[in-house]
Design a protein around this motif. Structure first.
Motif, PDB file in Angstrom:
ATOM      1  N   UNK A 156      57.058  23.208  -2.842  1.00  0.00           N
ATOM      2  CA  UNK A 156      58.349  22.516  -2.788  1.00  0.00           C
ATOM      3  C   UNK A 156      58.280  21.178  -3.515  1.00  0.00           C
ATOM      4  N   UNK A 157      57.183  20.461  -3.357  1.00  0.00           N
ATOM      5  CA  UNK A 157      57.047  19.177  -4.032  1.00  0.00           C
ATOM      6  C   UNK A 157      56.933  19.354  -5.546  1.00  0.00           C
ATOM      7  N   UNK A 177      70.165  34.707  -6.190  1.00  0.00           N
ATOM      8  CA  UNK A 177      70.967  33.485  -6.266  1.00  0.00           C
ATOM      9  C   UNK A 177      70.375  32.404  -5.369  1.00  0.00           C
ATOM     10  N   UNK A 178      69.929  32.788  -4.184  1.00  0.00           N
ATOM     11  CA  UNK A 178      69.272  31.832  -3.289  1.00  0.00           C
ATOM     12  C   UNK A 178      68.009  31.267  -3.935  1.00  0.00           C
ATOM     13  N   UNK A 179      67.209  32.154  -4.521  1.00  0.00           N
ATOM     14  CA  UNK A 179      65.968  31.708  -5.152  1.00  0.00           C
ATOM     15  C   UNK A 179      66.258  30.745  -6.288  1.00  0.00           C
ATOM     16  N   UNK A 180      67.257  31.057  -7.088  1.00  0.00           N
ATOM     17  CA  UNK A 180      67.598  30.202  -8.223  1.00  0.00           C
ATOM     18  C   UNK A 180      68.103  28.840  -7.745  1.00  0.00           C
ATOM     19  N   UNK A 181      68.773  28.815  -6.593  1.00  0.00           N
ATOM     20  CA  UNK A 181      69.311  27.566  -6.066  1.00  0.00           C
ATOM     21  C   UNK A 181      68.263  26.727  -5.357  1.00  0.00           C
ATOM     22  N   UNK A 182      67.054  27.283  -5.188  1.00  0.00           N
ATOM     23  CA  UNK A 182      65.984  26.497  -4.604  1.00  0.00           C
ATOM     24  C   UNK A 182      65.686  26.779  -3.155  1.00  0.00           C
ATOM     25  N   UNK A 183      66.201  27.856  -2.613  1.00  0.00           N
ATOM     26  CA  UNK A 183      65.906  28.186  -1.217  1.00  0.00           C
ATOM     27  C   UNK A 183      64.405  28.372  -1.019  1.00  0.00           C
ATOM     28  N   UNK A 184      63.837  27.782   0.041  1.00  0.00           N
ATOM     29  CA  UNK A 184      62.410  27.975   0.297  1.00  0.00           C
ATOM     30  C   UNK A 184      62.088  29.361   0.831  1.00  0.00           C
ATOM     31  N   UNK A 185      63.097  30.024   1.402  1.00  0.00           N
ATOM     32  CA  UNK A 185      62.902  31.360   1.968  1.00  0.00           C
ATOM     33  C   UNK A 185      64.109  32.230   1.611  1.00  0.00           C
TER      34      UNK A 185
END
Length: 246
Positions: A195-196, A50-58
């Motif tokens: 990230x960019x 869920x974190x990865x899908x939401x865009x968490x960098x780590x």
């Protein structure tokens, strides 16, 4: 930060999943310990995805701050208790623990009603009958709130469901301690480039600060209200994560 609904939505994707062989699952493989009881592993991996899908960098690091990264239900209970996040009251997004000391099994609470809760769990079966803590897959079930097998609830600290921005905001990865400019080469630069790319820029994540990266840096700095000097310093590094993606 994640909302409870983010984790619930991710868990729902796996309803009907079945293990392969004796406790062999994609969750255990990703966790790094396969072929073992995986009910708590399932909870950790669902949060990580869920974190990865939401865009968490780590996502791994953010998961460890939200829920216990462990295969042991007893360790998970201790983790929640040590942080003052354990009670006898269910909430959506809480982890419900079963058995003596909470060490038998764990599931995710997805709904709370007057006299029942709905849960999604891994390494279980469709009911709490029999060896419910050693089932063959991911199941949804509805359970009485006064079920004697329930030990208590661990409560992750989620973000509010109503968020003033369009997506979660995360702390950036730790600044590497050096500026990056034209000609720089670094494995840390890959994180910023990735990230960019996620923000919609055309940029190769190769760890090389070439003309393409320079153009993106200057354009992004102007967008972010920073001095367009073409150097990735602490402010330009952090802005890549702290500004909402539009």
């Amino acid at each position: 930060m994640l909302r409870a609904s983010d984790v619930v939505n991710e868990a729902e994707r796996y309803i009907g999943y079945r293990e392969s062989g004796n406790n062999r699952t994609e969750f255990g493989k990703e966790f790094g310990w396969n072929g073992v009881a995986w009910c708590q592993i399932f909870q950790a991996i669902v949060a990580k995805r869920a974190f990865k899908k939401a865009g968490s960098p780590e996502p791994r690091a953010h998961t460890s701050a939200l829920v216990p990264w462990t295969a042991s239900c007893l360790n998970a209970v201790a983790w929640f208790k040590s942080r003052g996040q354990f009670s006898q009251t269910p909430k959506v997004g809480s982890q419900v623990f079963y058995g003596p000391g909470g060490g038998t099994h764990v599931e995710l609470v997805t709904a709370v009603r007057g006299d029942s809760i709905t849960t999604i769990g891994g390494n279980t079966a469709g009911t709490l009958n029999g060896v419910y803590h050693n089932g063959n897959g991911v199941y949804r079930k509805t359970i009485r709130r006064n079920e004697p097998k329930i030990y208590g609830y661990g409560h992750p600290r989620y973000a509010a469901e109503q968020n003033p921005v369009t997506q979660p905001i995360y702390d950036p990865p730790k600044y590497p301690g050096r500026d990056f400019k034209l000609g720089s080469k670094s494995r840390f630069l890959i994180k910023w480039q990735k990230r960019m790319s996620r923000r919609g820029w055309t940029i190769a994540a190769d760890g090389v600060f070439g003309p393409q990266t320079l153009g993106v840096v200057r354009a992004f700095q102007r967008q972010a209200g920073l001095t367009p000097d073409g150097v990735i310093g602490p402010k330009t590094w952090a802005a890549a994560w702290s500004l909402p993606i539009t």
